[in-house]
Write an enzyme that holds these catalytic residues in place. Structure first.
Site, PDB file in Angstrom:
ATOM      1  N   HIS A 114       0.568 -11.924  13.745  1.00 53.10           N
ATOM      2  CA  HIS A 114      -0.638 -11.690  12.965  1.00 53.10           C
ATOM      3  C   HIS A 114      -1.892 -11.953  13.789  1.00 53.10           C
ATOM      4  O   HIS A 114      -1.840 -12.500  14.885  1.00 53.10           O
ATOM      5  CB  HIS A 114      -0.641 -12.514  11.677  1.00 53.10           C
ATOM      6  CG  HIS A 114      -0.620 -14.004  11.827  1.00 53.10           C
ATOM      7  ND1 HIS A 114      -1.648 -14.728  12.403  1.00 53.10           N
ATOM      8  CD2 HIS A 114       0.310 -14.914  11.446  1.00 53.10           C
ATOM      9  CE1 HIS A 114      -1.352 -16.011  12.356  1.00 53.10           C
ATOM     10  NE2 HIS A 114      -0.164 -16.155  11.795  1.00 53.10           N
ATOM     11  N   CYS A 134       4.204 -18.754  13.388  1.00 52.02           N
ATOM     12  CA  CYS A 134       3.985 -17.336  13.667  1.00 52.02           C
ATOM     13  C   CYS A 134       3.492 -17.123  15.092  1.00 52.02           C
ATOM     14  O   CYS A 134       3.246 -18.066  15.826  1.00 52.02           O
ATOM     15  CB  CYS A 134       2.965 -16.773  12.682  1.00 52.02           C
ATOM     16  SG  CYS A 134       3.535 -16.782  10.966  1.00 52.02           S
TER      17      CYS A 134
END
Length: 159
Positions: A114, A134
């Protein structure tokens, strides 16, 4: 002339287009903090990345702050991510779930590649590894990745 003036006030779209060679694999080298988009053996793009806030080792359970290691697949896209845009990684696989269960924990999920979004813009300049597990890129870089990557392609995450 009026249309030209109206277009000047419109912010650029975060949705880019891509018409180059297909991305056939993503490789992440955690130790180098690098991510590569490949077409077969050819590197199409490479990026500096941030990881989970506990970057060493394989993710074992929800909340450990680690980025997983292993072979996964791109399995979803979120155009409304709070981190600008996001591309889903198929963590946990059956082995990950079994390991977490053996530890009496949940494996977790929601692992994404992301952008920074507002939170990353505040945290990343101070600490490169700021996510909950992430893989983070700058917002303009996730726009490229989002345009280039398709569902089902493998992502290999190396230590």
């Amino acid at each position: 002339m009026l249309a030209l003036l109206a277009a000047c006030g419109k912010p650029p779209s975060k949705f880019k287009s891509y018409n180059g060679p297909a991305v056939t694999q993503i490789v992440v080298n955690k130790g180098d903090r690098r991510m590569y988009l490949l077409h077969n053996q050819t590197v199409l793009k490479s990026y500096n990345i941030g990881l989970g806030n506990q970057p060493l080792g394989h993710k074992q359970f929800e909340g450990d702050g680690k980025t997983p290691e292993g072979v996964y697949f791109i399995d979803r896209f979120n155009p409304r991510s709070r981190y600008h845009l996001s591309v889903g990684v198929s963590y946990p696989n059956p082995n990950d779930a079994q390991l977490a269960e053996a530890l009496g924990r949940r494996a977790g999920g929601d692992i994404f590649i992301h952008g920074w979004g507002p939170e990353g813009k505040r945290l990343a300049p101070k600490n490169r590894d700021w996510t909950a597990g992430c893989i983070a890129l700058k917002d303009d870089e996730i726009e490229e990745v989002y345009a280039m990557v398709r569902g089902g392609i493998p992502i290999v995450i190396n230590p």
